[in-house]
Design a protein around this motif. Sequence first.
Motif, PDB file in Angstrom:
ATOM      1  N   ALA A 123       0.836  -1.203   0.000  1.00 41.08           N
ATOM      2  CA  ALA A 123       0.000   0.000   0.000  1.00 41.08           C
ATOM      3  C   ALA A 123       0.869   1.251   0.000  1.00 41.08           C
ATOM      4  O   ALA A 123       0.580   2.233  -0.704  1.00 41.08           O
ATOM      5  CB  ALA A 123      -0.924  -0.007   1.220  1.00 41.08           C
ATOM      6  N   TYR A 124       1.966   1.227   0.770  1.00 42.76           N
ATOM      7  CA  TYR A 124       2.889   2.373   0.821  1.00 42.76           C
ATOM      8  C   TYR A 124       3.518   2.613  -0.553  1.00 42.76           C
ATOM      9  O   TYR A 124       3.589   3.748  -1.036  1.00 42.76           O
ATOM     10  CB  TYR A 124       3.977   2.111   1.863  1.00 42.76           C
ATOM     11  N   LEU A 125       3.968   1.527  -1.182  1.00 46.65           N
ATOM     12  CA  LEU A 125       4.602   1.658  -2.504  1.00 46.65           C
ATOM     13  C   LEU A 125       3.620   2.190  -3.539  1.00 46.65           C
ATOM     14  O   LEU A 125       3.962   3.043  -4.354  1.00 46.65           O
ATOM     15  CB  LEU A 125       5.157   0.301  -2.947  1.00 46.65           C
ATOM     16  N   LYS A 126       2.375   1.679  -3.505  1.00 44.43           N
ATOM     17  CA  LYS A 126       1.389   2.138  -4.485  1.00 44.43           C
ATOM     18  C   LYS A 126       1.029   3.598  -4.263  1.00 44.43           C
ATOM     19  O   LYS A 126       0.795   4.348  -5.215  1.00 44.43           O
ATOM     20  CB  LYS A 126       0.130   1.264  -4.420  1.00 44.43           C
ATOM     21  N   ALA A 127       0.995   4.013  -2.981  1.00 44.84           N
ATOM     22  CA  ALA A 127       0.642   5.399  -2.672  1.00 44.84           C
ATOM     23  C   ALA A 127       1.755   6.373  -3.037  1.00 44.84           C
ATOM     24  O   ALA A 127       1.490   7.461  -3.558  1.00 44.84           O
ATOM     25  CB  ALA A 127       0.303   5.526  -1.181  1.00 44.84           C
ATOM     26  N   HIS A 128       3.006   5.991  -2.783  1.00 47.05           N
ATOM     27  CA  HIS A 128       4.127   6.926  -2.955  1.00 47.05           C
ATOM     28  C   HIS A 128       4.922   6.712  -4.249  1.00 47.05           C
ATOM     29  O   HIS A 128       5.567   7.646  -4.733  1.00 47.05           O
ATOM     30  CB  HIS A 128       5.068   6.834  -1.754  1.00 47.05           C
ATOM     31  N   TYR A 129       4.886   5.500  -4.794  1.00 44.54           N
ATOM     32  CA  TYR A 129       5.601   5.203  -6.042  1.00 44.54           C
ATOM     33  C   TYR A 129       4.671   4.435  -6.987  1.00 44.54           C
ATOM     34  O   TYR A 129       4.945   3.291  -7.360  1.00 44.54           O
ATOM     35  CB  TYR A 129       6.862   4.376  -5.761  1.00 44.54           C
ATOM     36  N   PRO A 130       3.540   5.038  -7.374  1.00 44.60           N
ATOM     37  CA  PRO A 130       2.530   4.293  -8.145  1.00 44.60           C
ATOM     38  C   PRO A 130       3.030   3.783  -9.494  1.00 44.60           C
ATOM     39  O   PRO A 130       2.711   2.663  -9.880  1.00 44.60           O
ATOM     40  CB  PRO A 130       1.392   5.313  -8.316  1.00 44.60           C
ATOM     41  N   SER A 131       3.821   4.589 -10.194  1.00 44.61           N
ATOM     42  CA  SER A 131       4.316   4.163 -11.518  1.00 44.61           C
ATOM     43  C   SER A 131       5.231   2.960 -11.392  1.00 44.61           C
ATOM     44  O   SER A 131       5.098   1.969 -12.130  1.00 44.61           O
ATOM     45  CB  SER A 131       5.057   5.317 -12.211  1.00 44.61           C
ATOM     46  N   GLU A 132       6.165   3.036 -10.430  1.00 44.45           N
ATOM     47  CA  GLU A 132       7.105   1.935 -10.233  1.00 44.45           C
ATOM     48  C   GLU A 132       6.390   0.677  -9.742  1.00 44.45           C
ATOM     49  O   GLU A 132       6.703  -0.443 -10.173  1.00 44.45           O
ATOM     50  CB  GLU A 132       8.195   2.334  -9.226  1.00 44.45           C
ATOM     51  N   PHE A 133       5.426   0.878  -8.847  1.00 42.07           N
ATOM     52  CA  PHE A 133       4.668  -0.256  -8.293  1.00 42.07           C
ATOM     53  C   PHE A 133       3.906  -0.989  -9.401  1.00 42.07           C
ATOM     54  O   PHE A 133       3.954  -2.218  -9.504  1.00 42.07           O
ATOM     55  CB  PHE A 133       3.695   0.264  -7.232  1.00 42.07           C
ATOM     56  N   LEU A 134       3.213  -0.230 -10.247  1.00 49.25           N
ATOM     57  CA  LEU A 134       2.412  -0.857 -11.306  1.00 49.25           C
ATOM     58  C   LEU A 134       3.299  -1.448 -12.397  1.00 49.25           C
ATOM     59  O   LEU A 134       2.982  -2.500 -12.951  1.00 49.25           O
ATOM     60  CB  LEU A 134       1.440   0.168 -11.888  1.00 49.25           C
ATOM     61  N   ALA A 135       4.421  -0.792 -12.700  1.00 52.68           N
ATOM     62  CA  ALA A 135       5.353  -1.341 -13.700  1.00 52.68           C
ATOM     63  C   ALA A 135       5.908  -2.691 -13.241  1.00 52.68           C
ATOM     64  O   ALA A 135       6.011  -3.642 -14.027  1.00 52.68           O
ATOM     65  CB  ALA A 135       6.494  -0.358 -13.958  1.00 52.68           C
ATOM     66  N   ALA A 136       6.251  -2.778 -11.954  1.00 50.88           N
ATOM     67  CA  ALA A 136       6.777  -4.039 -11.410  1.00 50.88           C
ATOM     68  C   ALA A 136       5.717  -5.134 -11.464  1.00 50.88           C
ATOM     69  O   ALA A 136       6.018  -6.286 -11.808  1.00 50.88           O
ATOM     70  CB  ALA A 136       7.252  -3.830  -9.968  1.00 50.88           C
ATOM     71  N   ASN A 137       4.482  -4.789 -11.136  1.00 48.41           N
ATOM     72  CA  ASN A 137       3.398  -5.776 -11.187  1.00 48.41           C
ATOM     73  C   ASN A 137       3.101  -6.214 -12.614  1.00 48.41           C
ATOM     74  O   ASN A 137       2.825  -7.391 -12.871  1.00 48.41           O
ATOM     75  CB  ASN A 137       2.135  -5.205 -10.531  1.00 48.41           C
ATOM     76  N   LEU A 138       3.140  -5.287 -13.556  1.00 54.21           N
ATOM     77  CA  LEU A 138       2.914  -5.635 -14.969  1.00 54.21           C
ATOM     78  C   LEU A 138       4.001  -6.582 -15.477  1.00 54.21           C
ATOM     79  O   LEU A 138       3.715  -7.532 -16.210  1.00 54.21           O
ATOM     80  CB  LEU A 138       2.878  -4.362 -15.829  1.00 54.21           C
ATOM     81  N   THR A 139       5.239  -6.335 -15.070  1.00 58.41           N
ATOM     82  CA  THR A 139       6.346  -7.227 -15.464  1.00 58.41           C
ATOM     83  C   THR A 139       6.161  -8.609 -14.852  1.00 58.41           C
ATOM     84  O   THR A 139       6.351  -9.634 -15.511  1.00 58.41           O
ATOM     85  CB  THR A 139       7.699  -6.628 -15.022  1.00 58.41           C
ATOM     86  N   ASN A 140       5.761  -8.633 -13.588  1.00 62.21           N
ATOM     87  CA  ASN A 140       5.628  -9.896 -12.867  1.00 62.21           C
ATOM     88  C   ASN A 140       4.458 -10.736 -13.364  1.00 62.21           C
ATOM     89  O   ASN A 140       4.509 -11.963 -13.348  1.00 62.21           O
ATOM     90  CB  ASN A 140       5.460  -9.607 -11.370  1.00 62.21           C
ATOM     91  N   GLU A 141       3.390 -10.068 -13.828  1.00 69.49           N
ATOM     92  CA  GLU A 141       2.152 -10.771 -14.185  1.00 69.49           C
ATOM     93  C   GLU A 141       1.815 -10.678 -15.675  1.00 69.49           C
ATOM     94  O   GLU A 141       0.652 -10.860 -16.038  1.00 69.49           O
ATOM     95  CB  GLU A 141       0.978 -10.195 -13.372  1.00 69.49           C
ATOM     96  N   PHE A 142       2.802 -10.412 -16.531  1.00 74.06           N
ATOM     97  CA  PHE A 142       2.485 -10.133 -17.933  1.00 74.06           C
ATOM     98  C   PHE A 142       1.809 -11.303 -18.654  1.00 74.06           C
ATOM     99  O   PHE A 142       1.129 -11.106 -19.666  1.00 74.06           O
ATOM    100  CB  PHE A 142       3.743  -9.692 -18.705  1.00 74.06           C
ATOM    101  N   GLU A 143       1.937 -12.522 -18.129  1.00 76.07           N
ATOM    102  CA  GLU A 143       1.293 -13.676 -18.768  1.00 76.07           C
ATOM    103  C   GLU A 143      -0.150 -13.881 -18.292  1.00 76.07           C
ATOM    104  O   GLU A 143      -0.878 -14.670 -18.876  1.00 76.07           O
ATOM    105  CB  GLU A 143       2.111 -14.944 -18.489  1.00 76.07           C
ATOM    106  N   ASN A 144      -0.556 -13.159 -17.252  1.00 78.82           N
ATOM    107  CA  ASN A 144      -1.917 -13.263 -16.718  1.00 78.82           C
ATOM    108  C   ASN A 144      -2.725 -12.084 -17.242  1.00 78.82           C
ATOM    109  O   ASN A 144      -2.667 -10.984 -16.693  1.00 78.82           O
ATOM    110  CB  ASN A 144      -1.889 -13.266 -15.181  1.00 78.82           C
ATOM    111  N   THR A 145      -3.477 -12.318 -18.319  1.00 75.59           N
ATOM    112  CA  THR A 145      -4.153 -11.205 -19.002  1.00 75.59           C
ATOM    113  C   THR A 145      -5.191 -10.513 -18.127  1.00 75.59           C
ATOM    114  O   THR A 145      -5.377  -9.295 -18.230  1.00 75.59           O
ATOM    115  CB  THR A 145      -4.818 -11.684 -20.307  1.00 75.59           C
ATOM    116  N   ASP A 146      -5.873 -11.270 -17.252  1.00 73.26           N
ATOM    117  CA  ASP A 146      -6.868 -10.650 -16.364  1.00 73.26           C
ATOM    118  C   ASP A 146      -6.202  -9.670 -15.405  1.00 73.26           C
ATOM    119  O   ASP A 146      -6.692  -8.554 -15.190  1.00 73.26           O
ATOM    120  CB  ASP A 146      -7.624 -11.715 -15.563  1.00 73.26           C
TER     121      ASP A 146
END
Length: 455
Positions: free
Chosen positions: A73-96
Amino acid sequence: MSLAEADILRRAMGKKDLVAMKEQKAKFIDGADAKGISKKIAGEIFISIDKFANYGFNKSHAVAYSYIAYQTAYLKAHYPSEFLAANLTNEFENTDKVSNFLEDCRRLEIEVLPPDVNNASVNFDVMDDRIRFGMIAIKNVGKNAVEVIIKARKKLERNFTSIFDFCINVDTRLVNKRTLEGLVTAGAFDSVDANRAPLYDAIEKALEFGGKMQHSVFSNGDSLFGGMEDLEITEPELQDIKPWSEKERLGKEREAVGFYISGHPLHKFDVEYNSFTNFHIGKDKNINEEDVVKVCGVITGVRKKIDKSGKNMAFFTIDDFSGSCECIMFSKIFANDGGYVEEEESVLVVGKLESSGDAVKIHVNKLMPMDKAREQLTKSINISINKDVVSPEKISLLKQIFEKNKGNTPVFLSLGKNGFHGSLYSLKDYRVKVSEELIKEVTSLFGDGSLRINS
């Protein structure tokens, strides 16, 4: 209880099996009674066990989860771009999950840049608070191919100027036809030429041309890239081909990546989506199979079949902003609404849910295109205006919009202030036609979420 009976209770708790828990309750209370514990106390103990079975953790587990939840929650609140970029990289095979993250980016107004051969990135990276799309997520474009593109661009010390220039300078053993098809349809050549149709048409020609130029350099005793700039190169011309429509472009993006990149077909129906939908595929977890759900989404993966009685039926996937699920349309419904079951069509689906393990299916009772849903279901519209930020002059422009869009739909106006909704007024002198034009004019004047359709 014996150890074996206790293990049965443990399994029932772990699987959240309500029927088995009910059976075990009687055994537990009788067993406790036989041990001299009153049935009242035994019943209270079992209630605690039952609550824990619904959703319980031991303390150390709960603390660990809480700690991780706080960190994320802290990362998403203070570093939203980095947080979402990391999640997109980690989950790129899960289209949902990717669809959910991309929708988060849109809501947080974080721009997701499309893949770009002139700014290639293996993973999803952050550039000036914007997210650069990770090319590894494109089908048939592996890490090695992306690294070859990055290396060639770096060695050139300039941007690729065309698809032919690109094929001259990359190793086409790794960047092959299927790789190029994925890159073009995903929009990775948009910085070179925004018209994807002629680029896609020229892929084989570009690979052939690039191969010949590389062979020519080898024949002259040069390295693969050395001396290339000294050659006078006349590139073939691209064919004059009509650009893909938005629907076609987005459909090809989804085929190349598994989800939409440069937009979403549903975005043009944001008002209808927020007004009609009562079930969000990837978010709503409390499923009652008796409930009738309304889902706005895009049709993909259509399979039409003949049932046992020789009539047409269909299976298809419906995608909304949060996820996707399978839909089944039996022959009786298909006879009325089957004509609307087309790839990349934005529709409203009305039906009943069927739980299938971790996924859900929808048994379709009714299906209609979004514009038809708007026409048939609209009873009135609400326009919400915040008087703190909207001037009276702007509000007065509504009269012109209503005059241009006369119809039969009642209009209600909500004037809010200081964050509160305020009073609701019926504009009895005005009736409108709720068209795409009206929605566009109102939302551009007062912002997203200012107009809602009542059905």
